[in-house]
Design an enzyme around this catalytic site. Structure first.
Site, PDB file in Angstrom:
ATOM      1  N   SER A 150      -5.650   4.563  -0.869  1.00 48.42           N
ATOM      2  CA  SER A 150      -5.144   5.781  -1.507  1.00 48.42           C
ATOM      3  C   SER A 150      -6.222   6.458  -2.341  1.00 48.42           C
ATOM      4  O   SER A 150      -6.294   7.689  -2.395  1.00 48.42           O
ATOM      5  CB  SER A 150      -3.915   5.455  -2.368  1.00 48.42           C
ATOM      6  OG  SER A 150      -4.268   4.697  -3.513  1.00 48.42           O
ATOM      7  N   GLU A 184      -0.928   6.132 -10.675  1.00 43.45           N
ATOM      8  CA  GLU A 184      -1.560   4.842 -10.464  1.00 43.45           C
ATOM      9  C   GLU A 184      -0.853   4.046  -9.366  1.00 43.45           C
ATOM     10  O   GLU A 184      -1.461   3.613  -8.418  1.00 43.45           O
ATOM     11  CB  GLU A 184      -1.570   4.058 -11.771  1.00 43.45           C
ATOM     12  CG  GLU A 184      -2.780   4.362 -12.634  1.00 43.45           C
ATOM     13  CD  GLU A 184      -4.085   4.126 -11.911  1.00 43.45           C
ATOM     14  OE1 GLU A 184      -4.206   3.137 -11.174  1.00 43.45           O
ATOM     15  OE2 GLU A 184      -4.988   4.939 -12.065  1.00 43.45           O
ATOM     16  N   GLY A 227      -2.787  -0.986   0.238  1.00 40.40           N
ATOM     17  CA  GLY A 227      -3.026   0.442   0.269  1.00 40.40           C
ATOM     18  C   GLY A 227      -3.657   1.039  -0.968  1.00 40.40           C
ATOM     19  O   GLY A 227      -3.914   2.244  -0.996  1.00 40.40           O
ATOM     20  N   TYR A 228      -3.920   0.232  -1.994  1.00 46.38           N
ATOM     21  CA  TYR A 228      -4.412   0.805  -3.246  1.00 46.38           C
ATOM     22  C   TYR A 228      -5.777   1.469  -3.069  1.00 46.38           C
ATOM     23  O   TYR A 228      -5.960   2.640  -3.387  1.00 46.38           O
ATOM     24  CB  TYR A 228      -4.489  -0.277  -4.333  1.00 46.38           C
ATOM     25  CG  TYR A 228      -4.858   0.282  -5.698  1.00 46.38           C
ATOM     26  CD1 TYR A 228      -3.906   0.961  -6.459  1.00 46.38           C
ATOM     27  CD2 TYR A 228      -6.147   0.150  -6.209  1.00 46.38           C
ATOM     28  CE1 TYR A 228      -4.242   1.493  -7.694  1.00 46.38           C
ATOM     29  CE2 TYR A 228      -6.482   0.675  -7.441  1.00 46.38           C
ATOM     30  CZ  TYR A 228      -5.529   1.343  -8.178  1.00 46.38           C
ATOM     31  OH  TYR A 228      -5.872   1.881  -9.397  1.00 46.38           O
ATOM     32  N   SER A 229      -6.735   0.717  -2.550  1.00 46.89           N
ATOM     33  CA  SER A 229      -8.064   1.292  -2.337  1.00 46.89           C
ATOM     34  C   SER A 229      -8.014   2.424  -1.321  1.00 46.89           C
ATOM     35  O   SER A 229      -8.709   3.433  -1.463  1.00 46.89           O
ATOM     36  CB  SER A 229      -9.042   0.214  -1.859  1.00 46.89           C
ATOM     37  OG  SER A 229      -9.272  -0.743  -2.871  1.00 46.89           O
TER      38      SER A 229
END
Length: 245
Positions: A179, A114, A175-177
């Site tokens: 990744s 996550e 960077g979450y989306s």
């Protein structure tokens, strides 16, 4: 033609029904390697597969996470420390898996990571903020997958990439989306290429589970840290009211 089209559709439906009812047999001796097993979905999956007779190798970010998982699992479950942002840690984990699966190959690789990312506007961020997320949640997972492909091909195994579906909605900066979209593309390419070797590649898009990812204290802490780091020009362009709200 009026007969051929319905017959073809019916044949596909029957094929799908038969395919979806197939179950893996002879679970004993089949190794499955899962990343991100300290808590959450990876932890639950490791316990579930262990109870069903798989030889589970669970990667944990902390020694404490590994100890707690071993304490409530069978003796066949093994744990290994893994930091997906560290190339040396990845190499050690891969070597451990190679040794555990020697001569048999790897039946399954479950990529689950996550990570966390600041929930802030994009222009509050620096490039290193993107690196910190992508190195673990994308590049680290890609690296460990590439290094385990030889043993996956040997067992004609499968890769299952667990991807938070909410990461596919680009509603916050960082960077979450990126990744999550990256893992989708990597999975789709790998699926086509690995068909020749009998290796299956699947994506499971899941929702939020109870984990640190949605911890409001962490979100608020990052928000305050990055606000205080901004240049006066950017801070003034948003205004104190924006920050408070």
């Amino acid at each position: 033609l009026h007969v051929a089209i319905p017959a073809s559709i019916l044949s596909l439906i029957i094929y799908w029904l038969i395919r979806d009812r197939r179950r893996v047999g002879n679970l004993s001796g089949k190794h499955v390697f899962i990343t991100g097993c300290d808590t959450g979905l990876g932890n639950s999956l490791a316990k579930w597969l262990d109870k069903r007779g798989f030889c589970v190798i669970a990667a944990c970010a902390t020694e404490k996470g590994g100890q707690e998982l071993r304490s409530c699992s069978s003796l066949s479950l093994k744990t290994v420390n893994l930091d997906l942002s560290d190339a040396d840690s990845i190499a050690r984990a891969v070597l451990f898996v190679m040794e555990e699966t020697a001569g048999k190959g790897l039946f399954g690789l479950v990529n689950n990571a996550e990570g966390t990312a600041p929930v802030v506007p994009t222009d509050w961020l620096r490039i290193e903020d993107f690196h910190s997320v992508l190195e673990m949640s994308l590049l680290g997972l890609i690296e460990i997958t590439l290094k385990l492909l030889p043993v996956l091909k040997k067992a004609e195994g499968r890769v299952v990439n667990l991807i938070n579906a909410k990461g596919l909605m680009a509603i916050v900066g960082g960077g979450y989306s990126l990744s999550k979209w990256g893992m989708e593309a990597f999975s789709d390419n790998l699926r086509v290429e690995m068909q020749h070797f009998g290796v299956k590649v699947s994506i499971v898009e899941h929702g939020f589970f109870k984990a640190g990812l949605v911890n409001s204290d962490v979100i608020e802490r990052d928000l305050l840290r990055l606000w205080n780091r901004l240049t006066p020009e950017i801070r003034d362009s948003y205004g104190e009211k924006y920050f408070v709200e």
